[in-house]
Design a protein around this motif. Structure first.
Motif, PDB file in Angstrom:
ATOM      1  N   GLU A  81       0.744  -1.167  -0.078  1.00 29.89           N
ATOM      2  CA  GLU A  81      -0.062   0.056   0.040  1.00 29.89           C
ATOM      3  C   GLU A  81       0.926   1.055  -0.145  1.00 29.89           C
ATOM      4  O   GLU A  81       0.381   2.116  -0.561  1.00 29.89           O
ATOM      5  CB  GLU A  81      -1.053  -0.079   1.201  1.00 29.89           C
ATOM      6  N   ALA A  82       2.076   1.268   0.697  1.00 32.47           N
ATOM      7  CA  ALA A  82       2.940   2.320   0.769  1.00 32.47           C
ATOM      8  C   ALA A  82       3.462   2.605  -0.570  1.00 32.47           C
ATOM      9  O   ALA A  82       3.450   3.766  -1.037  1.00 32.47           O
ATOM     10  CB  ALA A  82       3.940   2.199   2.034  1.00 32.47           C
ATOM     11  N   THR A  83       3.926   1.556  -1.285  1.00 28.36           N
ATOM     12  CA  THR A  83       4.492   1.938  -2.697  1.00 28.36           C
ATOM     13  C   THR A  83       3.548   2.621  -3.515  1.00 28.36           C
ATOM     14  O   THR A  83       3.961   3.225  -4.394  1.00 28.36           O
ATOM     15  CB  THR A  83       4.948   0.308  -3.087  1.00 28.36           C
ATOM     16  N   ALA A  84       2.385   2.008  -3.501  1.00 27.67           N
ATOM     17  CA  ALA A  84       1.314   2.502  -4.278  1.00 27.67           C
ATOM     18  C   ALA A  84       1.057   4.083  -4.083  1.00 27.67           C
ATOM     19  O   ALA A  84       0.903   4.590  -4.775  1.00 27.67           O
ATOM     20  CB  ALA A  84       0.063   1.786  -4.128  1.00 27.67           C
ATOM     21  N   ALA A  85       1.068   4.586  -2.595  1.00 26.98           N
ATOM     22  CA  ALA A  85       1.060   5.598  -2.622  1.00 26.98           C
ATOM     23  C   ALA A  85       2.151   6.555  -2.847  1.00 26.98           C
ATOM     24  O   ALA A  85       1.928   7.626  -3.046  1.00 26.98           O
ATOM     25  CB  ALA A  85       0.622   5.878  -1.079  1.00 26.98           C
ATOM     26  N   LEU A  86       3.142   6.247  -2.833  1.00 27.76           N
ATOM     27  CA  LEU A  86       4.323   6.820  -3.350  1.00 27.76           C
ATOM     28  C   LEU A  86       4.889   6.938  -4.750  1.00 27.76           C
ATOM     29  O   LEU A  86       5.600   7.793  -5.101  1.00 27.76           O
ATOM     30  CB  LEU A  86       5.654   6.263  -2.369  1.00 27.76           C
ATOM     31  N   GLU A  87       4.028   6.057  -5.499  1.00 30.12           N
ATOM     32  CA  GLU A  87       4.465   6.230  -6.896  1.00 30.12           C
ATOM     33  C   GLU A  87       4.096   7.476  -7.431  1.00 30.12           C
ATOM     34  O   GLU A  87       4.841   7.933  -8.449  1.00 30.12           O
ATOM     35  CB  GLU A  87       3.683   5.132  -7.492  1.00 30.12           C
ATOM     36  N   LYS A  88       3.466   8.320  -6.957  1.00 23.58           N
ATOM     37  CA  LYS A  88       3.313   9.669  -7.614  1.00 23.58           C
ATOM     38  C   LYS A  88       4.324  10.675  -7.298  1.00 23.58           C
ATOM     39  O   LYS A  88       4.344  11.632  -8.096  1.00 23.58           O
ATOM     40  CB  LYS A  88       1.848  10.186  -6.868  1.00 23.58           C
ATOM     41  N   VAL A  89       5.109  10.482  -6.411  1.00 22.13           N
ATOM     42  CA  VAL A  89       6.219  11.289  -5.985  1.00 22.13           C
ATOM     43  C   VAL A  89       7.659  10.909  -6.020  1.00 22.13           C
ATOM     44  O   VAL A  89       8.507  11.568  -5.885  1.00 22.13           O
ATOM     45  CB  VAL A  89       5.918  11.846  -4.536  1.00 22.13           C
ATOM     46  N   SER A  90       7.556   9.419  -6.274  1.00 16.03           N
ATOM     47  CA  SER A  90       8.969   9.037  -6.229  1.00 16.03           C
ATOM     48  C   SER A  90       9.144   7.920  -7.353  1.00 16.03           C
ATOM     49  O   SER A  90       8.150   6.886  -7.477  1.00 16.03           O
ATOM     50  CB  SER A  90       9.184   8.246  -4.806  1.00 16.03           C
ATOM     51  N   ASP A  91      10.299   7.789  -8.139  1.00 17.80           N
ATOM     52  CA  ASP A  91      10.693   6.814  -9.024  1.00 17.80           C
ATOM     53  C   ASP A  91      11.238   5.602  -8.123  1.00 17.80           C
ATOM     54  O   ASP A  91      11.503   4.549  -9.082  1.00 17.80           O
ATOM     55  CB  ASP A  91      11.600   7.413  -9.852  1.00 17.80           C
ATOM     56  N   THR A  92      11.323   5.562  -7.222  1.00 15.42           N
ATOM     57  CA  THR A  92      11.793   4.459  -6.432  1.00 15.42           C
ATOM     58  C   THR A  92      11.097   4.089  -5.062  1.00 15.42           C
ATOM     59  O   THR A  92      11.466   4.044  -4.128  1.00 15.42           O
ATOM     60  CB  THR A  92      13.233   4.564  -5.557  1.00 15.42           C
ATOM     61  N   ALA A  93       9.718   3.905  -5.412  1.00  8.02           N
ATOM     62  CA  ALA A  93       8.595   4.030  -4.477  1.00  8.02           C
ATOM     63  C   ALA A  93       8.713   2.739  -3.465  1.00  8.02           C
ATOM     64  O   ALA A  93       8.822   2.867  -2.290  1.00  8.02           O
ATOM     65  CB  ALA A  93       7.290   4.010  -4.995  1.00  8.02           C
ATOM     66  N   ARG A  94       8.909   1.712  -4.055  1.00  6.67           N
ATOM     67  CA  ARG A  94       9.112   0.528  -3.043  1.00  6.67           C
ATOM     68  C   ARG A  94      10.303   0.612  -2.361  1.00  6.67           C
ATOM     69  O   ARG A  94      10.350   0.376  -1.243  1.00  6.67           O
ATOM     70  CB  ARG A  94       9.115  -0.966  -4.021  1.00  6.67           C
ATOM     71  N   LEU A  95      11.504   0.986  -2.937  1.00  5.92           N
ATOM     72  CA  LEU A  95      12.562   1.252  -2.073  1.00  5.92           C
ATOM     73  C   LEU A  95      12.578   2.039  -0.961  1.00  5.92           C
ATOM     74  O   LEU A  95      12.912   1.874   0.292  1.00  5.92           O
ATOM     75  CB  LEU A  95      13.929   1.783  -2.911  1.00  5.92           C
ATOM     76  N   ASP A  96      11.832   3.117  -1.241  1.00  7.12           N
ATOM     77  CA  ASP A  96      11.774   4.305  -0.437  1.00  7.12           C
ATOM     78  C   ASP A  96      10.818   3.765   0.810  1.00  7.12           C
ATOM     79  O   ASP A  96      10.911   4.087   2.130  1.00  7.12           O
ATOM     80  CB  ASP A  96      10.761   5.256  -0.923  1.00  7.12           C
ATOM     81  N   ALA A  97       9.566   2.984   0.542  1.00  7.10           N
ATOM     82  CA  ALA A  97       8.989   2.361   1.395  1.00  7.10           C
ATOM     83  C   ALA A  97       9.489   1.495   2.588  1.00  7.10           C
ATOM     84  O   ALA A  97       9.587   1.504   3.716  1.00  7.10           O
ATOM     85  CB  ALA A  97       7.682   1.594   0.952  1.00  7.10           C
ATOM     86  N   GLU A  98      10.394   0.497   1.925  1.00  4.88           N
ATOM     87  CA  GLU A  98      11.359  -0.332   2.420  1.00  4.88           C
ATOM     88  C   GLU A  98      12.270   0.439   3.613  1.00  4.88           C
ATOM     89  O   GLU A  98      12.573  -0.053   4.731  1.00  4.88           O
ATOM     90  CB  GLU A  98      11.883  -1.301   1.688  1.00  4.88           C
ATOM     91  N   LEU A  99      12.772   1.352   3.156  1.00  2.48           N
ATOM     92  CA  LEU A  99      13.895   1.927   3.790  1.00  2.48           C
ATOM     93  C   LEU A  99      13.145   2.633   4.997  1.00  2.48           C
ATOM     94  O   LEU A  99      13.708   2.566   6.331  1.00  2.48           O
ATOM     95  CB  LEU A  99      14.659   2.987   3.100  1.00  2.48           C
ATOM     96  N   LEU A 100      12.016   3.231   5.006  1.00  6.49           N
ATOM     97  CA  LEU A 100      11.202   4.054   6.099  1.00  6.49           C
ATOM     98  C   LEU A 100      10.770   3.032   7.051  1.00  6.49           C
ATOM     99  O   LEU A 100      11.035   3.179   8.032  1.00  6.49           O
ATOM    100  CB  LEU A 100      10.094   4.702   5.238  1.00  6.49           C
ATOM    101  N   VAL A 159      14.036  11.007   1.529  1.00  7.19           N
ATOM    102  CA  VAL A 159      13.836   9.819   2.680  1.00  7.19           C
ATOM    103  C   VAL A 159      15.082   9.976   3.711  1.00  7.19           C
ATOM    104  O   VAL A 159      15.069   9.662   4.927  1.00  7.19           O
ATOM    105  CB  VAL A 159      14.158   8.207   1.881  1.00  7.19           C
ATOM    106  N   ALA A 160      16.180  10.476   3.266  1.00  9.08           N
ATOM    107  CA  ALA A 160      17.603  10.840   4.049  1.00  9.08           C
ATOM    108  C   ALA A 160      17.079  11.616   5.196  1.00  9.08           C
ATOM    109  O   ALA A 160      17.809  11.528   6.109  1.00  9.08           O
ATOM    110  CB  ALA A 160      18.691  11.315   3.297  1.00  9.08           C
ATOM    111  N   TYR A 161      16.343  12.756   4.900  1.00  5.75           N
ATOM    112  CA  TYR A 161      15.706  13.668   5.902  1.00  5.75           C
ATOM    113  C   TYR A 161      15.090  12.958   6.883  1.00  5.75           C
ATOM    114  O   TYR A 161      15.241  13.371   8.417  1.00  5.75           O
ATOM    115  CB  TYR A 161      15.353  14.940   5.298  1.00  5.75           C
ATOM    116  N   ILE A 162      14.307  12.353   6.617  1.00  2.27           N
ATOM    117  CA  ILE A 162      13.128  11.625   7.351  1.00  2.27           C
ATOM    118  C   ILE A 162      14.139  10.645   8.185  1.00  2.27           C
ATOM    119  O   ILE A 162      13.882  10.481   9.617  1.00  2.27           O
ATOM    120  CB  ILE A 162      12.326  10.959   6.667  1.00  2.27           C
ATOM    121  N   THR A 163      14.853   9.770   7.699  1.00  3.20           N
ATOM    122  CA  THR A 163      15.697   8.831   8.471  1.00  3.20           C
ATOM    123  C   THR A 163      16.930   9.432   9.316  1.00  3.20           C
ATOM    124  O   THR A 163      17.167   8.730  10.338  1.00  3.20           O
ATOM    125  CB  THR A 163      16.213   7.344   7.828  1.00  3.20           C
ATOM    126  N   GLY A 164      17.433  10.409   8.844  1.00  2.34           N
ATOM    127  CA  GLY A 164      18.505  11.141   9.258  1.00  2.34           C
ATOM    128  C   GLY A 164      19.871  10.359   8.915  1.00  2.34           C
ATOM    129  O   GLY A 164      20.977  10.767   9.207  1.00  2.34           O
TER     130      GLY A 164
END
Length: 281
Positions: A12-31, A69-74
């Motif tokens: 679900e997170a990947t689907a939500a991120l596809e509008k703002v990220s070219d790496t939606a799945r990776l972003d979701a996994e990192l978060l 993502v880097a600012y969110i995770t630090g």
């Protein structure tokens, strides 16, 4: 209420991120991994046994709002180190590793003794170089006190503080090069090089520090300020490596030639010009 199974939450997170990220799945996994306090690969190996962690939804809202993502995770991986990052510094990118690869090639049969990182930001280039060259010592300068605090924190956490000096210094001030106490065997620089009129993606324009991005109408103002002093700062047999925008190789090489230096161009993994190397003739 039971927590959502992690595979469903990630889908679900990947689907939500596809509008703002070219790496939606990776972003979701990192978060998700960061929220769990786990390494991403460890999380994926156990994914069917895990549930969505506390804080994941809040992180997702920030990412959907284009926050990197880097600012969110630090944290951000670079070369073979992991760096702490804040909005006071640019997020280190893999393109910048082209400079470290060029340094590794140039010093294949010896090591530099002294390294200078101009505009150190998070300390990425300097600390990666110190990791690569264990006998070297380095100085990082930056005009931002907040950025230097991030860089010094990274140097301390990675165990490089005894070989590192961080200085608040601007190359826009008269006499800046005289105060550095050269010469240096390896000079690294990732200056601001974006044209003032450039339209950047929101993730960059709205969150990363503009002072570290923009460099006049042609994006060359900081190169013009620094390159004339490279020969003064560089040791005999040394090298200076400047990151460039992929359309700036000719202009930056000319600035080097006008300062009596011999320039060559290194390309990044996308085969785009990314680094201009400068040596004394």
């Amino acid at each position: 209420m039971d927590k959502k199974p992690l595979p469903i939450a990630l889908r679900e997170a990947t689907a939500a991120l596809e509008k703002v990220s070219d790496t939606a799945r990776l972003d979701a996994e990192l978060l998700a991994a960061h929220a769990m306090g786990m390494q991403r690969m460890d999380m994926l190996a156990r994914m069917t046994d895990l549930h969505a962690p506390d804080g994941f939804d809040a992180m997702m809202k920030r990412r959907i709002a284009d926050e990197p993502v880097a600012y969110i995770t630090g944290v951000q991986a670079f070369w073979d180190i992991e760096l702490s990052v804040t909005p006071d510094v640019l997020i280190p990118r893999s393109d910048s590793e082209t400079l470290i690869e060029a340094a590794e090639e140039y010093f294949a049969d010896r090591q530099p003794n002294r390294i200078l990182d101009l505009g150190t930001g998070s300390g990425a280039l300097l600390l990666a170089a110190l990791s690569l060259f264990p006998n070297a010592r380095g100085i990082g300068i930056d005009a931002s006190e907040a950025a230097l605090a991030v860089a010094l924190g990274n140097a301390t956490r990675l165990g490089f503080a005894p070989r590192t000096e961080m200085r608040e210094q601007s190359w826009l001030k008269t006499g800046w090069a005289d105060k550095l106490g050269g010469p240096f065997d390896l000079i690294l620089c990732n200056p601001p090089y974006v044209e003032d009129s450039a339209q950047l993606e929101p993730m960059v324009a709205e969150y990363e520090p503009h002072d570290a991005l923009f460099a006049g109408a042609d994006g060359l103002s900081d190169y013009s300020a620094v390159i004339p002093f490279v020969s003064q700062l560089m040791a005999d047999g040394g090298i200076a490596l400047f990151e460039i925008g992929h359309e700036q190789a000719q202009a930056v090489s000319k600035l080097a030639a006008d300062s009596g230096l011999v320039a060559s161009v290194h390309r990044d993994l996308s085969a785009k010009p990314r680094c201009v190397a400068m040596i004394k003739p």
